[in-house]
Design a protein around this motif. Structure first.
Motif, short mmCIF file in Angstrom:
data_model
loop_
_atom_site.label_atom_id
_atom_site.label_comp_id
_atom_site.label_asym_id
_atom_site.label_seq_id
_atom_site.Cartn_x
_atom_site.Cartn_y
_atom_site.Cartn_z
N LYS A 1 0.98 -1.08 -0.05
CA LYS A 1 0.00 -0.17 0.23
C LYS A 1 0.87 1.13 0.07
O LYS A 1 0.47 2.18 -0.74
N THR A 2 1.99 1.25 0.61
CA THR A 2 2.66 2.40 0.76
C THR A 2 3.32 2.79 -0.63
O THR A 2 3.93 3.82 -0.93
N LYS B 1 2.33 1.91 -3.24
CA LYS B 1 1.01 2.28 -4.13
C LYS B 1 1.22 1.58 -5.23
O LYS B 1 0.96 2.11 -6.59
#
Length: 341
Positions: free
Chosen positions: A102-103, A105
């Motif tokens: 998630k970080t 992206k």
């Protein structure tokens, strides 16, 4: 001209008198991006190491409080314990690297690519994987013999199959299904998927090395590294992470089968192991020649970060602070898994 550097989270700006702050070069942008991803991957790895110590400890503490008279051996044979252990192992891997994904992206299709166009290659790819695992095991044996010269030998965690039938079934499901899915998501999905923008060879090599290091013992390190390269190749070759999951699962299933056979036929371990390994090596050679004859291995890997050399990419990745921390912790864990002979 007077120059002054100012470093941000992702870019490095150099003040040039009379010009101001020109944007960083393409090369510097790529270096900064590699370091950024490396720090996130390193943080996820450190979190795995921490959770793998904390969660089992808490779980065992709770069980012993509830059942003060039960022994560790009795717990390990319980199907409830086996289920909990399987779930904890999955959480320890998935939770940190979902955060990394998630970080970073990255789109879902990058970390979990799926394709059916080369599904016919899965069977010969599994055969190659079996052959390669024999080579990895042979290298491990050579390393063990080398270390024995100095009065020490590498060890690995317990791989024994539970005698309780229900616990044994859960144990097999964990190693053949859960472990391949979670490990392939982390290494061929998140790590390799995120790093492919800097070149396929770079992504395969780094993900394979981290895969081997995270096994945290020298017995499995050679085989895990070589298998990591093979798994990375076939995931990219077929465009599907399911290829890696299936190869991984087949190898684990065969390893369980060998362990079970050697437990049953204890008097014929040498003959049995030579026969099984001979069959696995033969399968690997057949799979290799299948790809060679049909030229199925003719795939052009992409090197997208053309302005960086392999050395620059590796240096940028493995000098990021969190990655340095993760590698040191994994190496220390490997060194702790040696015993005197």
């Amino acid at each position: 001209m007077e120059r002054w550097q100012q470093t941000g989270s992702n870019n490095c700006y150099t003040y040039v008198e009379g010009i101001g702050f020109p944007p960083p070069t393409e090369q510097q942008q790529q270096i900064n991006k590699i370091k950024s991803f490396s720090n996130k991957i390193g943080a996820g790895t450190v979190l795995i190491l921490l959770l793998s110590m904390i969660l089992p400890f808490i779980f065992m503490l709770i069980l012993q409080i509830q059942n003060p008279n039960i022994s560790t051996e009795q717990l390990s044979e319980s199907w409830v314990f086996t289920i909990a252990n399987a779930l904890l192992s999955a959480v320890v891997l998935i939770l940190p690297f979902t955060f990394v994904w998630k970080t970073c992206k990255a789109p879902f299709k990058v970390v979990f690519p799926v394709s059916s166009k080369d599904i016919k290659l899965i069977i010969p790819a599994c055969a190659v994987g079996l052959g390669v695992s024999v080579i990895g095991g042979f290298i491990s044996a050579l390393l063990s013999a080398f270390f024995s010269i100095f009065g020490t030998t590498p060890i690995m965690g317990d791989f024994s199959i539970p005698t309780n039938a229900a616990a044994a079934v859960i144990f097999i499901i964990e190693l053949v299904v859960i472990v391949p899915i979670t490990e392939e998501f982390v290494f061929r999905g998140v790590i390799m998927g995120v790093l492919r923008q800097f070149g396929d060879y770079f992504a395969i090599g780094v993900s394979a090395l981290l895969f081997a290091l995270l096994h945290r013992n020298m017995v499995q390190f050679p085989n895990a590294f070589i298998m990591g390269l093979i798994l990375g190749y076939f995931v990219i070759r077929t465009g599907s992470i399911w290829t890696g999951i299936i190869i991984h699962g087949v190898n684990n299933a065969v390893a369980i089968g060998i362990t079970a056979l050697m437990t049953i036929f204890t008097e014929h371990n040498m003959a049995l192991s030579l026969s099984v390994y001979g069959l696995m090596l033969s399968a690997g050679l057949i799979g290799f020649f299948y790809f060679w004859i049909r030229q199925e291995s003719k795939i052009v890997f992409k090197d997208r970060a053309v302005s960086l050399t392999v050395r620059q990419k590796l240096f940028s990745f493995f000098t990021a602070p969190m990655q340095v921390t993760a590698v040191i912790l994994m190496v220390l864990s490997i060194l702790s898994n040696f015993t005197s002979i």
